[in-house]
Design a protein around this motif. Structure first.
Motif, short mmCIF file in Angstrom:
data_model
loop_
_atom_site.label_atom_id
_atom_site.label_comp_id
_atom_site.label_asym_id
_atom_site.label_seq_id
_atom_site.Cartn_x
_atom_site.Cartn_y
_atom_site.Cartn_z
N PHE A 58 -13.29 30.45 47.54
CA PHE A 58 -12.55 31.49 48.24
C PHE A 58 -11.30 30.95 48.94
O PHE A 58 -11.30 29.86 49.50
CB PHE A 58 -13.45 32.13 49.30
CG PHE A 58 -12.73 33.12 50.18
CD1 PHE A 58 -12.55 34.43 49.77
CD2 PHE A 58 -12.21 32.72 51.40
CE1 PHE A 58 -11.87 35.33 50.58
CE2 PHE A 58 -11.54 33.62 52.22
CZ PHE A 58 -11.36 34.92 51.81
N ILE A 59 -10.23 31.73 48.87
CA ILE A 59 -9.06 31.53 49.72
C ILE A 59 -8.71 32.90 50.31
O ILE A 59 -9.04 33.94 49.72
CB ILE A 59 -7.85 30.94 48.96
CG1 ILE A 59 -7.37 31.88 47.86
CG2 ILE A 59 -8.18 29.56 48.39
CD1 ILE A 59 -6.06 31.45 47.22
N PRO A 60 -8.09 32.95 51.48
CA PRO A 60 -7.83 34.25 52.12
C PRO A 60 -7.06 35.23 51.26
O PRO A 60 -7.26 36.46 51.38
CB PRO A 60 -7.03 33.85 53.37
CG PRO A 60 -7.49 32.47 53.68
CD PRO A 60 -7.71 31.82 52.35
N GLU A 61 -6.19 34.74 50.38
CA GLU A 61 -5.39 35.64 49.54
C GLU A 61 -6.26 36.45 48.58
O GLU A 61 -5.80 37.46 48.02
CB GLU A 61 -4.36 34.85 48.73
CG GLU A 61 -3.23 34.27 49.56
CD GLU A 61 -3.55 32.91 50.17
OE1 GLU A 61 -2.62 32.23 50.64
OE2 GLU A 61 -4.76 32.51 50.18
N ASP A 62 -7.50 36.03 48.37
CA ASP A 62 -8.39 36.72 47.44
C ASP A 62 -9.10 37.91 48.08
O ASP A 62 -9.79 38.66 47.39
CB ASP A 62 -9.45 35.76 46.91
CG ASP A 62 -8.87 34.68 46.02
OD1 ASP A 62 -7.71 34.83 45.59
OD2 ASP A 62 -9.58 33.69 45.75
N SER A 110 -2.37 27.68 37.36
CA SER A 110 -2.00 27.90 35.96
C SER A 110 -3.21 27.90 35.04
O SER A 110 -3.15 28.41 33.92
CB SER A 110 -1.01 26.82 35.51
OG SER A 110 -1.58 25.53 35.65
N ALA A 111 -4.33 27.32 35.51
CA ALA A 111 -5.54 27.26 34.68
C ALA A 111 -6.49 28.41 34.95
O ALA A 111 -7.51 28.54 34.27
CB ALA A 111 -6.26 25.93 34.93
N LEU A 112 -6.16 29.24 35.92
CA LEU A 112 -7.02 30.35 36.30
C LEU A 112 -6.56 31.66 35.66
O LEU A 112 -5.39 31.77 35.26
CB LEU A 112 -7.03 30.49 37.83
CG LEU A 112 -7.70 29.36 38.61
CD1 LEU A 112 -7.42 29.50 40.11
CD2 LEU A 112 -9.20 29.36 38.34
N THR A 168 -9.63 20.69 43.27
CA THR A 168 -9.08 22.03 43.11
C THR A 168 -8.83 22.36 41.64
O THR A 168 -8.85 21.49 40.76
CB THR A 168 -7.77 22.17 43.88
OG1 THR A 168 -6.82 21.21 43.38
CG2 THR A 168 -7.98 21.94 45.38
N ILE A 169 -8.58 23.64 41.41
CA ILE A 169 -8.20 24.12 40.08
C ILE A 169 -6.77 24.64 40.18
O ILE A 169 -6.49 25.53 41.01
CB ILE A 169 -9.13 25.25 39.61
CG1 ILE A 169 -10.59 24.82 39.65
CG2 ILE A 169 -8.74 25.72 38.21
CD1 ILE A 169 -11.56 25.95 39.36
N ASP A 187 -3.01 35.03 40.51
CA ASP A 187 -1.59 34.96 40.86
C ASP A 187 -1.03 33.54 40.88
O ASP A 187 -0.11 33.23 41.65
CB ASP A 187 -1.35 35.63 42.23
CG ASP A 187 -1.75 37.09 42.24
OD1 ASP A 187 -1.49 37.79 41.23
OD2 ASP A 187 -2.34 37.54 43.24
N GLY A 188 -1.58 32.68 40.06
CA GLY A 188 -1.06 31.32 39.95
C GLY A 188 -1.31 30.44 41.15
O GLY A 188 -0.67 29.39 41.29
N ILE A 189 -2.24 30.82 42.03
CA ILE A 189 -2.51 30.06 43.24
C ILE A 189 -3.65 29.07 43.01
O ILE A 189 -4.69 29.42 42.46
CB ILE A 189 -2.87 31.00 44.41
CG1 ILE A 189 -1.72 31.99 44.65
CG2 ILE A 189 -3.16 30.21 45.67
CD1 ILE A 189 -2.05 33.04 45.69
#
Length: 209
Positions: free
Chosen positions: A174-178, A76-78, A72-73, A83-85
């Motif tokens: 992808f994650i659902p929050e996106d 904080s690196a994105l 994972t990434i 949104d920091g996820i």
């Protein structure tokens, strides 16, 4: 595509897709209206069965996940839009869409690379944040296209078969929050010249998903 987990199908596909300029995929005349009552074509049924595909909620279509990296990434690196996820490095799916199970308008926080495999050409409607709209065709001659992040996108197969078989790539994964679904009224007001296409690529409560 609600890319319930979309990413690279083959090693190096991101590199290949990245070399394709936007002009590689030709503009289409229009996204044809979808048919909510159309039966599921036999070829689409065979693909769904072969790859044990599941329905994609909200967006529509059928997907089979190929990859979701364990690595994972950290958020904080994105970029700030995430949104920091924390996100997976990448995700990958195969996707089948039909006239009934089209990909409804939505936007994602990550650029999505589309790969065409078989079936009818796929017509994509893209609505950009600056108010510009365009329509793109994916087919055997134009098999890949990159939809930028935060661009509204919706698509449907256009042709005699009534189905299309594609894949998509996203990194970070992808994650659902996106995922953010499009609303017919708001998008029609924002892009009035494309009201007909927007209506065809959004769903109401009485339409199957």
């Amino acid at each position: 595509m609600l890319r319930f987990l979309s990413a690279c199908l083959l090693p190096g596909c991101l590199l290949v897709a990245g070399l394709l300029p936007s002009a590689t995929a030709r503009p289409s005349a229009s996204v044809s209206p979808t048919d909510a009552a159309a039966p599921l074509p036999a070829a689409a049924q065979a693909l769904i069965k072969r790859y044990k595909m599941q329905r994609v909620p909200v967006e529509g279509g059928w997907f089979a996940q190929l990859q979701r990296t364990a690595e994972t990434i950290p958020g904080s690196a994105l970029p700030e839009r995430y949104d920091g996820i924390t996100h997976p490095l990448s995700t990958a799916i195969l996707f089948v869409e039909t006239r009934r199970d089209f990909s409804a308008l939505h936007k994602l926080k990550t650029a999505e690379v589309w790969h065409f495999y078989s079936g009818d050409p796929v017509h994509l409607l893209l609505l950009h944040p600056d108010g510009i709209a365009e329509e793109i065709v994916l087919d055997r001659d134009h098999p890949a296209y990159v939809v930028p992040e935060n661009v509204w996108q919706g698509s449907a197969p256009v042709g005699p078969g009534g189905w299309s078989f594609v894949g998509t790539t996203m990194a970070p994964g992808f994650i659902p929050e996106d995922f953010h679904p499009g609303e017919r009224k708001a998008l029609s007001q924002r892009y009035p010249a494309f009201r007909k296409q927007i209506t065809a690529l959004t769903r109401t409560k009485d339409q199957p998903r």
